[in-house]
Design a protein around this motif. Structure first.
Motif, PDB file in Angstrom:
ATOM      1  N   ILE A 299       0.833  -1.204   0.000  1.00  0.00           N
ATOM      2  CA  ILE A 299       0.000   0.000   0.000  1.00  0.00           C
ATOM      3  C   ILE A 299       0.871   1.258   0.000  1.00  0.00           C
ATOM      4  CG2 ILE A 299      -0.262   0.126   2.526  1.00  0.00           C
ATOM      5  CD1 ILE A 299      -3.186   1.000   2.048  1.00  0.00           C
ATOM      6  N   SER A 300       2.024   1.211   0.676  1.00  0.00           N
ATOM      7  CA  SER A 300       2.926   2.361   0.692  1.00  0.00           C
ATOM      8  C   SER A 300       3.716   2.486  -0.600  1.00  0.00           C
ATOM      9  CB  SER A 300       3.890   2.261   1.879  1.00  0.00           C
ATOM     10  OG  SER A 300       3.198   2.373   3.094  1.00  0.00           O
TER      11      SER A 300
ATOM     12  N   LEU B  79     -11.876  -9.125   8.472  1.00  0.00           N
ATOM     13  CA  LEU B  79     -10.445  -8.829   8.389  1.00  0.00           C
ATOM     14  C   LEU B  79     -10.092  -8.575   6.934  1.00  0.00           C
ATOM     15  CD1 LEU B  79      -7.587  -8.708   9.717  1.00  0.00           C
ATOM     16  CD2 LEU B  79      -7.356 -11.135   9.145  1.00  0.00           C
ATOM     17  N   ILE B  80      -9.429  -7.444   6.681  1.00  0.00           N
ATOM     18  CA  ILE B  80      -8.953  -7.114   5.346  1.00  0.00           C
ATOM     19  C   ILE B  80      -7.427  -7.065   5.385  1.00  0.00           C
ATOM     20  CG2 ILE B  80      -9.013  -5.469   3.436  1.00  0.00           C
ATOM     21  CD1 ILE B  80     -11.638  -4.386   4.531  1.00  0.00           C
ATOM     22  N   VAL B  81      -6.792  -7.777   4.468  1.00  0.00           N
ATOM     23  CA  VAL B  81      -5.334  -7.790   4.355  1.00  0.00           C
ATOM     24  C   VAL B  81      -4.972  -7.079   3.060  1.00  0.00           C
ATOM     25  CG1 VAL B  81      -3.282  -9.244   4.198  1.00  0.00           C
ATOM     26  CG2 VAL B  81      -5.220  -9.975   5.610  1.00  0.00           C
ATOM     27  N   ILE B  82      -4.158  -6.029   3.141  1.00  0.00           N
ATOM     28  CA  ILE B  82      -3.846  -5.215   1.957  1.00  0.00           C
ATOM     29  C   ILE B  82      -2.336  -5.016   1.827  1.00  0.00           C
ATOM     30  CG2 ILE B  82      -4.130  -2.982   0.821  1.00  0.00           C
ATOM     31  CD1 ILE B  82      -6.765  -2.620   2.171  1.00  0.00           C
TER      32      ILE B  82
ATOM     33  N   VAL C 244      -6.071  -8.505  -0.406  1.00  0.00           N
ATOM     34  CA  VAL C 244      -5.831  -7.628  -1.560  1.00  0.00           C
ATOM     35  C   VAL C 244      -4.336  -7.536  -1.815  1.00  0.00           C
ATOM     36  CG1 VAL C 244      -6.114  -5.318  -2.517  1.00  0.00           C
ATOM     37  CG2 VAL C 244      -7.891  -6.272  -1.022  1.00  0.00           C
ATOM     38  N   ASP C 245      -3.878  -8.170  -2.891  1.00  0.00           N
ATOM     39  CA  ASP C 245      -2.467  -8.114  -3.262  1.00  0.00           C
ATOM     40  C   ASP C 245      -2.324  -8.803  -4.616  1.00  0.00           C
ATOM     41  OD1 ASP C 245       0.317  -7.410  -1.948  1.00  0.00           O
ATOM     42  OD2 ASP C 245       0.621  -9.324  -2.981  1.00  0.00           O
TER      43      ASP C 245
ATOM     44  N   ALA D 140      -3.545  -2.119  -4.211  1.00  0.00           N
ATOM     45  CA  ALA D 140      -4.516  -1.550  -3.284  1.00  0.00           C
ATOM     46  C   ALA D 140      -5.415  -0.499  -3.935  1.00  0.00           C
ATOM     47  CB  ALA D 140      -3.784  -0.945  -2.082  1.00  0.00           C
ATOM     48  N   THR D 141      -4.823   0.437  -4.673  1.00  0.00           N
ATOM     49  CA  THR D 141      -5.635   1.508  -5.261  1.00  0.00           C
ATOM     50  C   THR D 141      -6.549   1.000  -6.365  1.00  0.00           C
ATOM     51  OG1 THR D 141      -3.830   2.068  -6.794  1.00  0.00           O
ATOM     52  CG2 THR D 141      -3.943   3.313  -4.725  1.00  0.00           C
TER      53      THR D 141
END
Length: 229
Positions: free
Chosen positions: A13-14, A166-169, A194-195, A212-213
């Motif tokens: 995400i970063s 639970l959301i994993v990003i 999400v990946d 992510a976006t």
């Protein structure tokens, strides 16, 4: 009453904001072996090198901004009770104004005593050899390196145990102990991953193989199926 969402975020995400990660194909992070700059042994061997490395990372933060995914997670607070557990050491979730953030691996814009991990101060400039904490010991980055305990892990586990979703990003769930958080979800709590990296065909996890976006609309559609009351 709002349902509780816990979001675990990782380097992906970063990276979309322009922050480099250590997941490069050559195994190096900014041309350094990861164990030189992200382990307690590396710090003891060459503290000047490690301080300089994180000084550069800290300066880089001034050049980047939160992206659409960071802001989306903030906007989720309008509909859900949201807690973010992040493996990232940047402050992009803070700058997107998310309310509840747990940093598993420390924070780049803080420094702490070499001797006492509880002596922590806000720090946005370079840390130089000779900069001391209030206890008289050298300041070091407030980062959890390889070879060190993860002090916020129990707090993070408590949050996941209470999660309705639970959301994993932005993490491929390869870094432990953070990756084990998925194992603490309630039996009926959906896990959304999400990946771009596929997660070993796990049928119990909803997978969105996008950055992510790019996954925001998918997340909106999935979360619309869950009542917020």
């Amino acid at each position: 009453m709002k349902k509780k969402i816990v979001v675990l975020t990782g380097a992906g995400i970063s990276a979309e904001s322009g922050i480099s990660t250590f997941r490069d194909s050559n195994g190096l992070w900014e041309n350094h072996d990861i164990m030189e700059v992200a382990s307690i042994e590396g710090y003891h061997r060459n503290p000047s090198l490690v301080q300089d490395f994180y000084n550069k990372r800290r300066r880089q933060l001034l050049e980047v901004e939160p992206n659409l995914a960071h802001h989306f997670l903030k906007d989720l607070e309008n509909y859900f009770d949201v807690t973010i557990i992040t493996q990232n050491v940047d402050d992009l979730h803070e700058r997107a104004n998310s309310s509840k953030i747990i940093h598993l691996h420390g924070e780049l814009r803080k420094a702490r005593s070499e001797y006492n991990e509880t002596v922590v101060v806000d720090w946005s400039n370079d840390i130089n050899i000779g900069d001391f904490a209030e206890d008289g010991y050298q300041l070091r980055p407030h980062i959890v390196w390889f070879g060190e305990m993860v002090p916020m892990m129990e707090t993070a586990i408590d949050e996941v145990l209470q999660a309705d979703i639970l959301i994993v990003i932005g993490t491929s769930l390869q870094v432990y102990p953070a990756a084990s958080l998925v194992d603490y979800t309630k039996n009926n709590a959906p896990v959304i991953y999400v990946d771009p990296t596929e997660l070993n065909n796990n049928p119990s996890i909803i997978q969105i193989q996008k950055k992510a976006t790019e996954a925001i609309n998918d997340l909106k559609n999935i979360l619309s199926d869950y009542s917020v009351e």
